[in-house]
Design a protein around this motif. Structure first.
Motif, PDB file in Angstrom:
ATOM      1  N   ARG A  39      41.732  42.805  44.017  1.00 22.30           N
ATOM      2  CA  ARG A  39      41.288  42.057  42.835  1.00 22.30           C
ATOM      3  C   ARG A  39      41.234  40.548  43.069  1.00 22.30           C
ATOM      4  NH1 ARG A  39      46.390  42.253  38.735  1.00 22.30           N
ATOM      5  NH2 ARG A  39      46.189  44.514  38.861  1.00 22.30           N
ATOM      6  N   THR A  89      46.434  37.433  38.210  1.00 25.95           N
ATOM      7  CA  THR A  89      47.202  37.771  37.009  1.00 25.95           C
ATOM      8  C   THR A  89      46.960  36.756  35.880  1.00 25.95           C
ATOM      9  OG1 THR A  89      49.081  36.653  38.061  1.00 25.95           O
ATOM     10  CG2 THR A  89      49.081  39.064  38.109  1.00 25.95           C
ATOM     11  N   TYR A 130      47.506  33.830  44.443  1.00 24.77           N
ATOM     12  CA  TYR A 130      48.523  32.769  44.414  1.00 24.77           C
ATOM     13  C   TYR A 130      48.443  31.935  45.697  1.00 24.77           C
ATOM     14  CZ  TYR A 130      50.433  36.334  41.255  1.00 24.77           C
ATOM     15  OH  TYR A 130      50.587  37.288  40.291  1.00 24.77           O
ATOM     16  N   GLU A 131      48.190  32.622  46.813  1.00 26.15           N
ATOM     17  CA  GLU A 131      48.129  31.923  48.097  1.00 26.15           C
ATOM     18  C   GLU A 131      47.066  30.818  48.058  1.00 26.15           C
ATOM     19  OE1 GLU A 131      48.465  35.172  47.776  1.00 26.15           O
ATOM     20  OE2 GLU A 131      49.614  36.061  49.436  1.00 26.15           O
ATOM     21  N   ILE A 147      52.349  29.564  35.545  1.00 30.02           N
ATOM     22  CA  ILE A 147      52.535  29.902  34.129  1.00 30.02           C
ATOM     23  C   ILE A 147      51.584  31.031  33.746  1.00 30.02           C
ATOM     24  CG2 ILE A 147      52.429  29.024  31.768  1.00 30.02           C
ATOM     25  CD1 ILE A 147      53.167  26.281  32.828  1.00 30.02           C
ATOM     26  N   THR A 148      52.150  32.115  33.266  1.00 34.08           N
ATOM     27  CA  THR A 148      51.368  33.307  32.928  1.00 34.08           C
ATOM     28  C   THR A 148      51.700  33.692  31.495  1.00 34.08           C
ATOM     29  OG1 THR A 148      51.680  33.931  35.262  1.00 34.08           O
ATOM     30  CG2 THR A 148      50.729  35.591  33.804  1.00 34.08           C
ATOM     31  N   GLY A 149      51.020  33.079  30.561  1.00 31.10           N
ATOM     32  CA  GLY A 149      51.337  33.303  29.150  1.00 31.10           C
ATOM     33  C   GLY A 149      52.457  32.383  28.687  1.00 31.10           C
ATOM     34  N   ALA A 150      52.695  32.380  27.373  1.00 28.98           N
ATOM     35  CA  ALA A 150      53.707  31.492  26.790  1.00 28.98           C
ATOM     36  C   ALA A 150      55.090  32.114  26.915  1.00 28.98           C
ATOM     37  CB  ALA A 150      53.368  31.215  25.323  1.00 28.98           C
ATOM     38  N   ARG A 163      58.482  33.930  26.271  1.00 29.37           N
ATOM     39  CA  ARG A 163      58.726  35.175  25.537  1.00 29.37           C
ATOM     40  C   ARG A 163      60.081  35.742  25.923  1.00 29.37           C
ATOM     41  NH1 ARG A 163      53.718  38.136  27.166  1.00 29.37           N
ATOM     42  NH2 ARG A 163      52.993  36.011  27.033  1.00 29.37           N
ATOM     43  N   ALA A 187      47.937  49.951  37.825  1.00 29.19           N
ATOM     44  CA  ALA A 187      46.890  48.925  37.776  1.00 29.19           C
ATOM     45  C   ALA A 187      46.733  48.191  39.111  1.00 29.19           C
ATOM     46  CB  ALA A 187      47.201  47.924  36.658  1.00 29.19           C
ATOM     47  N   LEU A 188      47.623  48.455  40.059  1.00 27.01           N
ATOM     48  CA  LEU A 188      47.543  47.770  41.350  1.00 27.01           C
ATOM     49  C   LEU A 188      47.535  48.807  42.466  1.00 27.01           C
ATOM     50  CD1 LEU A 188      47.599  44.786  42.476  1.00 27.01           C
ATOM     51  CD2 LEU A 188      49.955  45.278  43.110  1.00 27.01           C
ATOM     52  N   GLU A 195      47.277  48.661  45.472  1.00 28.22           N
ATOM     53  CA  GLU A 195      47.975  48.270  46.704  1.00 28.22           C
ATOM     54  C   GLU A 195      49.489  48.337  46.572  1.00 28.22           C
ATOM     55  OE1 GLU A 195      45.748  46.452  45.088  1.00 28.22           O
ATOM     56  OE2 GLU A 195      44.068  46.013  46.413  1.00 28.22           O
ATOM     57  N   TRP A 231      55.028  35.381  48.232  1.00 33.11           N
ATOM     58  CA  TRP A 231      54.050  35.929  47.266  1.00 33.11           C
ATOM     59  C   TRP A 231      54.093  37.455  47.174  1.00 33.11           C
ATOM     60  CZ3 TRP A 231      53.527  31.942  44.554  1.00 33.11           C
ATOM     61  CH2 TRP A 231      53.288  30.676  45.090  1.00 33.11           C
ATOM     62  N   PRO A 232      54.109  38.188  48.298  1.00 33.86           N
ATOM     63  CA  PRO A 232      54.185  39.653  48.139  1.00 33.86           C
ATOM     64  C   PRO A 232      55.448  40.093  47.382  1.00 33.86           C
ATOM     65  CG  PRO A 232      53.622  39.072  50.403  1.00 33.86           C
ATOM     66  CD  PRO A 232      53.982  37.798  49.714  1.00 33.86           C
ATOM     67  N   ARG A 264      54.895  39.515  43.799  1.00 35.57           N
ATOM     68  CA  ARG A 264      53.998  40.539  43.231  1.00 35.57           C
ATOM     69  C   ARG A 264      54.768  41.811  42.917  1.00 35.57           C
ATOM     70  NH1 ARG A 264      50.126  38.619  47.459  1.00 35.57           N
ATOM     71  NH2 ARG A 264      48.647  37.326  46.301  1.00 35.57           N
ATOM     72  N   ARG A 324      56.532  43.460  38.388  1.00 37.00           N
ATOM     73  CA  ARG A 324      56.034  44.822  38.144  1.00 37.00           C
ATOM     74  C   ARG A 324      57.178  45.831  38.190  1.00 37.00           C
ATOM     75  NH1 ARG A 324      51.620  42.378  41.090  1.00 37.00           N
ATOM     76  NH2 ARG A 324      49.696  42.571  39.882  1.00 37.00           N
ATOM     77  N   GLU A 327      52.731  42.181  34.945  1.00 41.33           N
ATOM     78  CA  GLU A 327      52.067  41.937  36.215  1.00 41.33           C
ATOM     79  C   GLU A 327      52.637  40.680  36.877  1.00 41.33           C
ATOM     80  OE1 GLU A 327      48.214  43.750  36.899  1.00 41.33           O
ATOM     81  OE2 GLU A 327      47.734  43.012  34.891  1.00 41.33           O
ATOM     82  N   PHE A 328      53.026  39.722  36.055  1.00 40.48           N
ATOM     83  CA  PHE A 328      53.694  38.534  36.584  1.00 40.48           C
ATOM     84  C   PHE A 328      54.591  37.990  35.482  1.00 40.48           C
ATOM     85  CE2 PHE A 328      53.397  34.513  39.274  1.00 40.48           C
ATOM     86  CZ  PHE A 328      53.806  35.140  40.433  1.00 40.48           C
ATOM     87  N   THR A 329      55.708  37.411  35.877  1.00 43.63           N
ATOM     88  CA  THR A 329      56.612  36.850  34.883  1.00 43.63           C
ATOM     89  C   THR A 329      55.987  35.580  34.307  1.00 43.63           C
ATOM     90  OG1 THR A 329      58.329  37.687  36.335  1.00 43.63           O
ATOM     91  CG2 THR A 329      59.039  36.311  34.539  1.00 43.63           C
ATOM     92  N   ALA A 330      56.328  35.238  33.074  1.00 43.55           N
ATOM     93  CA  ALA A 330      55.677  34.098  32.415  1.00 43.55           C
ATOM     94  C   ALA A 330      55.844  32.800  33.217  1.00 43.55           C
ATOM     95  CB  ALA A 330      56.219  33.940  30.999  1.00 43.55           C
TER      96      ALA A 330
END
Lengths: 222, 473
Positions: A42, A134, A169-170, A191-194, A196, B41-42, B44, B253-254, B257, B261, B267-270
């Motif tokens: 993806r 993501t 990310y890389e 940052i992935t969303g606010a 929580r 959803a992943l 891999e 990074w891996p 990832r 999950r 899928e990723f932490t905020a």
């Protein structure tokens, strides 16, 4: 004292006293040539698809997406957004050149500059990149980008140029390092969303400590 | 033996606690289902687990060199690196830094190693106002409890329990306030903790990873509490155990990832934050000093043993979420900082076999923990390792004698046949009336909860020999 003790204990446990030179060479090689681990499929799509994927993620994450064609439209779009939420027309930003160069006088906004203060309602930051894998915003702290703007105010707004959306990310991290000349910023914030929490009875509640609300101003996605 | 008895009592109490059982009933629909969705959803994901395992194994095999590299690069970025052989040393170092900073209020984000070394108690004994800022951790702090899960410390509580505690603790707020919704509870905690964030002189975080290449610490939260903890006070302290280091950013990074999950099914932490040193020249916020305390506390010994793979652990909690034993008894019954399968492997190593060896018995060996572990730790074989060690303990002479006798019997058919035939005959006679036995000699604890089916009277070998005779012409 503690240091020699710990390093010595590890070395002895690994039975590595005699192979130190070879082990150091292996580590030096790994650091000089970091491994390129496989990345999810993806992350390897064409730019337009990555932008779409990024936008889809913002919706799933509950992030407000504000799309504008040109930089000149940003201040008015932000004031319209704040007006819609009945929030005070006031924000604080850093001295970042992209943000500083926007026509703030064109919108009826009070713009403060500096690190976040207690009581600030809106913080505005610039993201260096977006990772579509993501829907993650990548921000770098620095003199012009105080990190607190993204954590103290109740509302965090992030300006992101659509042409800086990449897959992984890389790649996003490489863009940060390209901007700093290779040095890690003090904080690199993904940052992935606010903010929580699920800590009360497993139910997700927004706005645990950081911003209750996150908005992305996506610049030039049209 | 005392600890094992206490564990059994704890299990009995947990099973009889309806409020705990109600809270635990949500785990399968929550974390377990969310992880399954994230994995689906992943495509891999399975390959990623092997990558994660390899990164961890490579790092552990060169751990001394990577730690030295981390130290060099962290100090280059302006951090001060401290080494602590024991938990007590780590607490001493951190208390020293707090005193030097003239701290009165210390904010803290969630860190399992800080629980392991007893950091909060140590700082509180020195009259510091230490505040846990992760919401779940704050709740259990004010209740005087320990975490019952490594990523969801208050998973044993329901919203009503939290509301009751907030009414007791936040007595300055109006008694008539409505705390029926989780949103109201979160809002109240946010307001109370915001004052602490703004007044703290020192902020302490753990680290999910340390990056040798850059001297960075990586800290992951959904609440953003670690970011406020590290950004607002004038001193930031990172406490991390020696196994947290990874070689390069590419290697982080891996693992990131895999982490969210496997943990919450996100899928990723905020908020994923890579922090590298204190405030830079020209910066207008951030701490003036950054310290990294690297603690061993028994881990270097594990490198030597068969247990080395346990140091791959990235503390996601998937093993406990998928454990039928954990989901039946919750975390507190283990009476161990690390509960569930990872605790059953790690705690005997850190606390000693007599203290915690019994935890390895708290498993059905169903293997779900291994299947979901993001770094493929062979948890079942490692628990079996502790069971093997336990049987060699002097206190286990009875089990040992019985097993030896059984082994001898099983290897000597001439002796085995008459003994088996006599046992089968006797049990068949005893269970004749009902076809089952409600009590067994030497097996009362087993038959307390179920009946033993009565044998038919003759052994398999006897029946087999007869059939053969009858079939012969």
């Amino acid at each position: 004292m503690n240091r020699a003790q710990i390093v010595g204990a590890i070395r002895s446990a690994l039975d590595a006293e005699s192979s130190q030179a070879a082990r150091r060479a292996i580590v030096a090689d790994r650091l000089a040539h970091p491994l390129a681990h496989p990345r999810p499929a993806r992350t390897r799509r064409i730019a337009a698809e990555l932008v779409q994927q990024f936008k889809d993620y913002q919706r799933t994450l509950g992030v407000d997406l504000i799309e504008v064609g040109t930089a000149a439209e940003v201040p008015a779009a932000i004031s319209g957004y704040l007006l819609g939420l009945a929030l005070p027309l006031r924000l604080r930003r850093g001295a970042d050149p992209l943000l500083a160069g926007l026509p703030w006088e064109s919108a009826s906004l009070v713009v403060d500059i500096g690190a976040a203060q207690d009581g600030d309602t809106v913080g505005l930051s610039r993201a260096v990149a977006g990772a579509a894998e993501t829907g993650t915003l990548v921000l770098a702290s620095g003199a012009d980008n105080p990190v607190t703007l993204g954590f103290l105010p109740d509302t965090h707004i992030v300006v992101l140029r659509a042409d800086t959306i990449v897959g992984s990310y890389e790649e996003a991290c490489a863009m940060v390092l390209a901007e700093t000349g290779g040095a890690m910023p003090r904080t690199l914030n993904l940052i992935t969303g606010a903010s929580r929490t699920g800590d009360i009875g497993g139910k997700i509640v927004m706005g645990a400590h950081g911003p209750r609300r996150l908005a992305v101003v996506l610049l030039g996605s049209g | 033996v005392k600890r094992a008895a206490a564990f059994e009592a704890g299990v009995a109490a947990a099973l009889a606690n309806p409020s705990l059982q109600a809270a635990l009933a949500d785990v399968p629909a929550g974390f377990v289902a969310a992880r399954a969705r994230a994995k689906a959803a992943l495509p891999e994901f399975e390959a990623l687990r092997r990558t994660g395992r390899d990164i961890r194994d490579h790092t552990l095999a060169h751990l001394d060199v990577y730690l030295e590299t981390f130290e060099r690069n962290a100090e280059h970025a302006g951090s001060r690196v401290h080494w602590a052989a024991s938990g007590t040393d780590a607490c001493d170092i951190i208390l020293g830094i707090c005193r030097e900073a003239g701290a009165r209020v210390v904010t803290k984000s969630k860190s399992m190693v800080s629980e392991e070394v007893g950091l909060r108690a140590r700082l509180e004994a020195a009259v510091l106002d230490v505040v846990e800022t992760d919401l779940g951790e704050y709740i259990i702090q004010i209740r005087g409890e320990t975490p019952s899960h490594i990523i969801a410390p208050a998973i044993h509580l329901r919203a009503g329990d939290v509301a009751d505690e907030f009414r007791r603790r936040h007595s300055h707020l109006g008694a008539e306030r409505d705390l029926s919704a989780p949103e109201a509870l979160v809002g109240e905690a946010r307001a109370v903790l915001r004052e602490k964030f703004l007044s703290a002189e020192v902020g302490i975080t753990g680290a999910n990873f340390l990056v040798a290449e850059t001297g960075s610490a990586i800290i992951v939260t959904n609440e953003g509490n670690a970011d406020l903890t590290m950004s607002l006070p004038k001193v930031h302290i990172v406490l991390a155990s020696i196994d947290k280091v990874v070689p390069t950013l590419n290697d982080a990074w891996p693992l990131l990832r895999l982490l969210a999950r496997s943990a919450t099914g996100q899928e990723f932490t905020a908020y994923t934050t890579l922090v590298t040193g204190p405030r830079r020249a020209g910066d207008i916020d951030g701490p003036e000093a950054c310290h990294v305390v690297i603690v061993d506390n028994g881990r270097s010994e594990l490198l030597r043993s068969k247990l080395r793979p346990v140091l791959r652990c990235i503390r996601c909690g998937a093993c406990m979420n998928h454990c039928p034993v954990y989901c039946a008894i919750g975390g507190h019954a283990y009476d161990s900082v690390y509960p569930g399968p990872i605790g059953a492997v790690l705690t005997p190593a850190l606390a000693g076999l007599p203290e915690a060896g019994h935890l390895a018995q708290a498993s059905t060996f169903c293997g779900r923990c291994e299947e979901v572990c993001p770094v493929e730790i062979p948890l079942v074989s490692l628990m079996r390792h502790w069971r093997e060690m336990a049987i060699e303990e002097p206190g286990s002479w009875r089990s040992r004698t019985l097993l030896r006798a059984w082994a001898w019997l099983a290897q000597h058919p001439r002796a085995y046949r008459p003994v088996a035939s006599m046992a089968a005959g006797t049990l068949a006679l005893l269970g004749r009336a009902r076809g089952r036995l409600s009590a067994l000699p030497f097996g009362k604890r087993w038959t307390r909860h179920r009946d033993f089916p009565a044998p038919q009277g003759r052994t398999f070998q006897a029946l087999y020999a007869r059939r053969k005779r009858e079939a012969a012409p």
